[in-house]
Design an enzyme around this catalytic site. Structure first.
Site, PDB file in Angstrom:
ATOM      1  CG  HIS A   1      -8.219 -48.553 -20.832  1.00 13.61           C
ATOM      2  ND1 HIS A   1      -7.090 -48.407 -20.063  1.00 13.61           N
ATOM      3  CD2 HIS A   1      -9.031 -47.529 -20.502  1.00 13.61           C
ATOM      4  CE1 HIS A   1      -7.233 -47.337 -19.283  1.00 13.61           C
ATOM      5  NE2 HIS A   1      -8.394 -46.787 -19.542  1.00 13.61           N
TER       6      HIS A   1
ATOM      7  CG  HIS B   1     -13.572 -55.068 -25.217  1.00 19.44           C
ATOM      8  ND1 HIS B   1     -14.833 -54.996 -24.695  1.00 19.44           N
ATOM      9  CD2 HIS B   1     -12.841 -55.757 -24.308  1.00 19.44           C
ATOM     10  CE1 HIS B   1     -14.856 -55.597 -23.503  1.00 19.44           C
ATOM     11  NE2 HIS B   1     -13.654 -56.066 -23.253  1.00 19.44           N
TER      12      HIS B   1
ATOM     13  CG  HIS C   1      -9.007 -58.182 -22.846  1.00 21.65           C
ATOM     14  ND1 HIS C   1      -8.757 -57.177 -21.942  1.00 21.65           N
ATOM     15  CD2 HIS C   1     -10.351 -58.239 -22.976  1.00 21.65           C
ATOM     16  CE1 HIS C   1      -9.895 -56.656 -21.529  1.00 21.65           C
ATOM     17  NE2 HIS C   1     -10.893 -57.278 -22.138  1.00 21.65           N
TER      18      HIS C   1
ATOM     19  CG  HIS D   1     -14.028 -59.882 -23.052  1.00 23.05           C
ATOM     20  ND1 HIS D   1     -13.248 -59.241 -22.111  1.00 23.05           N
ATOM     21  CD2 HIS D   1     -13.768 -61.205 -22.924  1.00 23.05           C
ATOM     22  CE1 HIS D   1     -12.539 -60.146 -21.453  1.00 23.05           C
ATOM     23  NE2 HIS D   1     -12.817 -61.341 -21.926  1.00 23.05           N
TER      24      HIS D   1
ATOM     25  CB  THR E   1     -11.701 -57.936 -16.908  1.00 23.56           C
ATOM     26  OG1 THR E   1     -11.738 -57.278 -18.176  1.00 23.56           O
ATOM     27  CG2 THR E   1     -12.417 -59.263 -16.985  1.00 23.56           C
ATOM     28  CB  THR E   2     -11.838 -52.508 -17.133  1.00 19.07           C
ATOM     29  OG1 THR E   2     -13.213 -52.458 -17.528  1.00 19.07           O
ATOM     30  CG2 THR E   2     -11.031 -53.191 -18.211  1.00 19.07           C
TER      31      THR E   2
HETATM   32 ZN   LIG Z   1     -12.881 -57.246 -21.808  1.00 21.93          ZN
END
Ligand SMILES: [Zn+2]
Length: 255
Positions: free
Chosen positions: A94, A119, A121, A138, A206-207
Site C-alpha cells: 500500500h 510513509h 503517497h 505522512h 486515509t486508509t
Molecule cells: Zn498516509
C-alpha cells in the site's frame, strides 16, 4: 497485478496503530483486504467490512482539497526528532513505510505525540487549491492515550532532495520486502525545529478503517524532489496510492 494489491493486508500499513484500542482493531481480528483499484478500491472500502464503516459514513474524512482557510494565528508546533532511531523500511503493497523505534516527538495542544512511522503517497493525497503534488509524506504520531496526529509534507517537482536519497538507496522494490535501517539512515530528517506555517484540520486515516479524530497538520513549506527520485518511489509503489479527495462538510481549515 490485482492479486498483489489484494494480498496486501491493512495491518501492514499501520502495524503499531492497529494494536491501539481507539481503533477498535485487535490482532486476532481478520483484516479487510483492500486496494486502490477495482472492487476493493476506495469507492468500496466502506463495504468491505463493518470495521470500515467510517470510510463511507464518516463526515470528517481525509484527504481533502485545502481551499477555504481561516487565519487563526496558529502557534508554532515544536518537534523533536533528535533521538529518533529507525527500525526498517517496508514495502507493504500500500505504501513505502519507515518504522521507527522511538525518539520522535511533537507537542500539540499541550500533549506529547510520538512518531510511530512515516510513509509516502504518490501522487499526493491532500491538495492545495485543487493542486496535486507528486509525493506526500505522512508522519504518523500517537499520544499515550491513543490519539493520532499526522504531519503531512507535500513535495514539489524541482531539484533532488538529498534527504530522500538515503531512503531511495534502501527502497524495498517488491511487495513484502523489508530493509533494515542503520543508525544513521534517518539522520537526514530535520532533527528539531518549529513548524511555523501550516494548515490544521480534523480528519481521518486515509486508509481503511478510515478512523476519524485524527489531527492533521499540513506544512506550508514544500521540499522538492527530482524526476528520478519520484520515479524510484513510483517504481517501488507499483501503482498510485492516493485516496480520492473527501468532502469537507462542516469542517473548518485553520492556518
Ligand atoms: Zn498516509
Amino acid at each position: 497485478m490485482k492479486s498483489i494489491y489484494i494480498k496486501s493486508l491493512a495491518v501492514l500499513l499501520f502495524p503499531t496503530l492497529f494494536s491501539m484500542p481507539m481503533l477498535g482493531h485487535t490482532s486476532d481480528q481478520k483484516d479487510t483486504q483492500w486496494s486502490y483499484i477495482g472492487e476493493t478500491g476506495p469507492k468500496y472500502w466502506g463495504d468491505l467490512g463493518t470495521e470500515n464503516i467510517a470510510c463511507k459514513q464518516g463526515l470528517n474524512q481525509s484527504p481533502i482539497d485545502i481551499k477555504r482557510t481561516f487565519d487563526a494565528r496558529l502557534p508554532s508546533i515544536k518537534f523533536d526528532y533528535s533521538m529518533l532511531i529507525g527500525e526498517n523500511i517496508v514495502n507493504n503493497g500500500h505504501s513505502i513505510q519507515i518504522n521507527v523505534h522511538k525518539g520522535g516527538l511533537i507537542k500539540l495542544d499541550g500533549k506529547d505525540f510520538f512518531l510511530k512511522q512515516f510513509h509516502f503517497h504518490s501522487p499526493s493525497e491532500n491538495m492545495i487549491d485543487s493542486q496535486s503534488f507528486p509525493l506526500e509524506a505522512h508522519f504518523v504520531h500517537a499520544s499515550e492515550d491513543g490519539e493520532l496526529a499526522v504531519v503531512a509534507l507535500l513535495y514539489r517537482p524541482g531539484p533532488p532532495d538529498a534527504a530522500l536519497d538515503v531512503l531511495i538507496k534502501n527502497l524495498p522494490m517488491n511487495v513484502g520486502d523489508k530493509n533494515r535501517l542503520g543508525a544513521k539512515d534517518l539522520e537526514f530528517l530535520e532533527r528539531s525545529k518549529k513548524i511555523k506555517n501550516y494548515f490544521r484540520f480534523n480528519g481521518s486515516l486515509t486508509t481503511p478503517p478510515c478512523t476519524e479524530g485524527v489531527r492533521w497538520i499540513v506544512s506550508h513549506s514544500h521540499p522538492s524532489l527530482s524526476r528520478m527520485q519520484l520515479n524510484a518511489f513510483q517504481k517501488a509503489l507499483k501503482h498510485p496510492n492516493n485516496r480520492p479527495i473527501q468532502p469537507i462538510n462542516a469542517r473548518t481549515i485553520l492556518r
